[in-house]
Design a protein around this motif. Structure first.
Motif, PDB file in Angstrom:
ATOM      1  N   ASN A  25       0.832  -1.201   0.000  1.00 46.89           N
ATOM      2  CA  ASN A  25       0.000   0.000   0.000  1.00 46.89           C
ATOM      3  C   ASN A  25       0.867   1.252   0.000  1.00 46.89           C
ATOM      4  O   ASN A  25       0.565   2.234  -0.690  1.00 46.89           O
ATOM      5  CB  ASN A  25      -0.937   0.002   1.209  1.00 46.89           C
ATOM      6  CG  ASN A  25      -2.027  -1.046   1.096  1.00 46.89           C
ATOM      7  OD1 ASN A  25      -2.344  -1.502   0.005  1.00 46.89           O
ATOM      8  ND2 ASN A  25      -2.598  -1.427   2.225  1.00 46.89           N
ATOM      9  N   GLY A  70       2.350   1.850  -3.400  1.00 47.72           N
ATOM     10  CA  GLY A  70       1.346   2.445  -4.276  1.00 47.72           C
ATOM     11  C   GLY A  70       1.242   3.946  -4.037  1.00 47.72           C
ATOM     12  O   GLY A  70       1.148   4.737  -4.992  1.00 47.72           O
ATOM     13  N   GLU A 110      -6.936   6.477 -10.637  1.00 44.79           N
ATOM     14  CA  GLU A 110      -6.820   5.723  -9.391  1.00 44.79           C
ATOM     15  C   GLU A 110      -5.650   4.771  -9.555  1.00 44.79           C
ATOM     16  O   GLU A 110      -5.555   4.050 -10.554  1.00 44.79           O
ATOM     17  CB  GLU A 110      -8.113   4.955  -9.095  1.00 44.79           C
ATOM     18  CG  GLU A 110      -8.041   4.181  -7.793  1.00 44.79           C
ATOM     19  CD  GLU A 110      -9.411   3.863  -7.216  1.00 44.79           C
ATOM     20  OE1 GLU A 110      -9.506   2.902  -6.440  1.00 44.79           O
ATOM     21  OE2 GLU A 110     -10.373   4.574  -7.535  1.00 44.79           O
ATOM     22  N   LYS A 161      -3.280   1.617  -8.476  1.00 42.58           N
ATOM     23  CA  LYS A 161      -3.147   0.335  -7.781  1.00 42.58           C
ATOM     24  C   LYS A 161      -1.729  -0.173  -8.028  1.00 42.58           C
ATOM     25  O   LYS A 161      -1.258  -0.168  -9.163  1.00 42.58           O
ATOM     26  CB  LYS A 161      -4.162  -0.695  -8.300  1.00 42.58           C
ATOM     27  CG  LYS A 161      -5.611  -0.286  -8.097  1.00 42.58           C
ATOM     28  CD  LYS A 161      -5.979  -0.192  -6.633  1.00 42.58           C
ATOM     29  CE  LYS A 161      -7.438   0.189  -6.434  1.00 42.58           C
ATOM     30  NZ  LYS A 161      -7.771   0.398  -5.010  1.00 42.58           N
ATOM     31  N   ASN A 162      -1.063  -0.627  -6.972  1.00 41.19           N
ATOM     32  CA  ASN A 162       0.320  -1.041  -7.152  1.00 41.19           C
ATOM     33  C   ASN A 162       0.435  -2.334  -7.957  1.00 41.19           C
ATOM     34  O   ASN A 162       1.292  -2.458  -8.824  1.00 41.19           O
ATOM     35  CB  ASN A 162       1.009  -1.229  -5.794  1.00 41.19           C
ATOM     36  CG  ASN A 162       2.516  -1.390  -5.941  1.00 41.19           C
ATOM     37  OD1 ASN A 162       3.141  -0.699  -6.732  1.00 41.19           O
ATOM     38  ND2 ASN A 162       3.090  -2.313  -5.194  1.00 41.19           N
ATOM     39  N   THR A 219      -4.522  -6.870  -6.898  1.00 42.77           N
ATOM     40  CA  THR A 219      -4.888  -6.419  -5.550  1.00 42.77           C
ATOM     41  C   THR A 219      -6.373  -6.080  -5.404  1.00 42.77           C
ATOM     42  O   THR A 219      -6.821  -5.763  -4.315  1.00 42.77           O
ATOM     43  CB  THR A 219      -4.063  -5.180  -5.147  1.00 42.77           C
ATOM     44  OG1 THR A 219      -4.206  -4.173  -6.152  1.00 42.77           O
ATOM     45  CG2 THR A 219      -2.595  -5.523  -4.991  1.00 42.77           C
ATOM     46  N   MET A 220      -7.134  -6.161  -6.495  1.00 41.20           N
ATOM     47  CA  MET A 220      -8.561  -5.837  -6.420  1.00 41.20           C
ATOM     48  C   MET A 220      -9.413  -7.084  -6.583  1.00 41.20           C
ATOM     49  O   MET A 220      -9.213  -7.861  -7.513  1.00 41.20           O
ATOM     50  CB  MET A 220      -8.945  -4.828  -7.513  1.00 41.20           C
ATOM     51  CG  MET A 220      -8.357  -3.449  -7.338  1.00 41.20           C
ATOM     52  SD  MET A 220      -9.243  -2.200  -8.333  1.00 41.20           S
ATOM     53  CE  MET A 220      -9.221  -2.951  -9.942  1.00 41.20           C
ATOM     54  N   SER A 238     -14.130  -4.423  -5.201  1.00 39.53           N
ATOM     55  CA  SER A 238     -13.311  -3.210  -5.281  1.00 39.53           C
ATOM     56  C   SER A 238     -13.148  -2.755  -6.725  1.00 39.53           C
ATOM     57  O   SER A 238     -13.078  -1.558  -7.002  1.00 39.53           O
ATOM     58  CB  SER A 238     -11.945  -3.437  -4.626  1.00 39.53           C
ATOM     59  OG  SER A 238     -11.248  -4.501  -5.237  1.00 39.53           O
ATOM     60  N   GLN A 241      -2.529   0.239 -13.183  1.00 35.77           N
ATOM     61  CA  GLN A 241      -1.891  -0.920 -12.549  1.00 35.77           C
ATOM     62  C   GLN A 241      -0.381  -0.736 -12.685  1.00 35.77           C
ATOM     63  O   GLN A 241       0.175  -0.967 -13.754  1.00 35.77           O
ATOM     64  CB  GLN A 241      -2.338  -2.223 -13.213  1.00 35.77           C
ATOM     65  CG  GLN A 241      -3.827  -2.510 -13.081  1.00 35.77           C
ATOM     66  CD  GLN A 241      -4.245  -3.777 -13.816  1.00 35.77           C
ATOM     67  OE1 GLN A 241      -3.520  -4.283 -14.680  1.00 35.77           O
ATOM     68  NE2 GLN A 241      -5.416  -4.286 -13.498  1.00 35.77           N
TER      69      GLN A 241
END
Length: 255
Positions: A82, A85, A114, A116-117, A121-122, A126, A150
């Protein structure tokens, strides 16, 4: 949107050196905080796989201290991901014409993104929430393109985001999904900017660490706590971990 680069920078030409080092500092503090919050009680509450520790120690020739450090790293991995990210969000927000906030936006409100690392992760809920949020921004800002980024994707790509999520079809003419390298290129105007950041980071981190008080990087006390406990009970560190995790299992009280 192309941006004027600064060839006088030491690290990368699309964000200022001071900003890059500030982002490194913020990430360093996130690492420290994650370690600080990770107590021995929390270490044990997550249940350590002592069988894996045995295999790791024997097959990978690891010391008992190494085993604890690896297990700590594994357990705090989510917090660290997190934070990384957020690091990318802050770096991108330092490109001229952009700012971090949601998660990235152009100052002229032509781009919202938005971050996301990792690509995985989703979950479906989400992903659905992210699409709906981006679609709302696209509807509210008629000239804006909105992106789910991503950073670590399976491949390099940039495309309209069309998906079936939770049995529903989602599509919007100005909602896109994009890999990290393509988004860095979009904001910086340099197709190699993501690679340039990768190349520059070791130097930037080394320069940052030179100015850090060594006491700040003091090792988490978990290793010392477990070692002291093992000395008191006259167990090996591995046996101490096994007992603390499974004393209520048949036979483990005999350790």
């Amino acid at each position: 949107m192309n941006n004027i680069s600064n060839p006088k920078n030491k690290y990368v030409d699309f964000v200022e050196d001071e900003h890059l080092l500030k982002c490194v500092s913020n990430l360093f503090n996130s690492y420290l905080e994650a370690k600080k919050e990770f107590t021995k009680k929390k270490f044990y509450s997550n249940k350590v796989d002592v069988f894996k520790l045995i295999f790791d120690s024997k097959f990978n020739d690891l010391t008992e201290d190494d085993l604890i450090k690896l297990e700590m790293s594994r357990q705090i991995d989510k917090s660290v991901n997190n934070a990384i990210g957020t690091f990318h969000e802050e770096i991108l927000g330092g490109i001229k014409g952009y700012e971090s906030g949601y998660d990235i936006k152009a100052n002229d409100e032509s781009i919202f993104a938005e971050i996301k690392n990792k690509h995985n992760t989703m979950n479906s809920s989400s992903a659905e929430s992210a699409f709906q949020k981006l679609a709302r921004f696209a509807d509210d800002h008629r000239k804006a393109n909105c992106y789910l980024v991503q950073i670590l994707a399976k491949k390099s790509f940039s495309k309209k985001w069309e998906a079936i999520i939770n049995g529903k079809e989602y599509s919007h003419s100005r909602v896109h999904i994009v890999s990290g390298d393509k988004f860095y290129a979009l904001l910086s105007g340099d197709p190699d900017s993501f690679f340039k950041l990768y190349e520059a980071l070791p130097r930037a981190v080394e320069d940052f660490l030179k100015g850090i008080d060594p006491k700040t990087e003091k090792e988490n006390s978990i290793i010392e706590d477990i070692s002291t406990s093992a000395e008191t009970t006259k167990r090996s560190i591995l046996d101490e971990i096994a007992f603390e995790n499974f004393y209520y299992y048949q036979g483990f009280k005999n350790l």
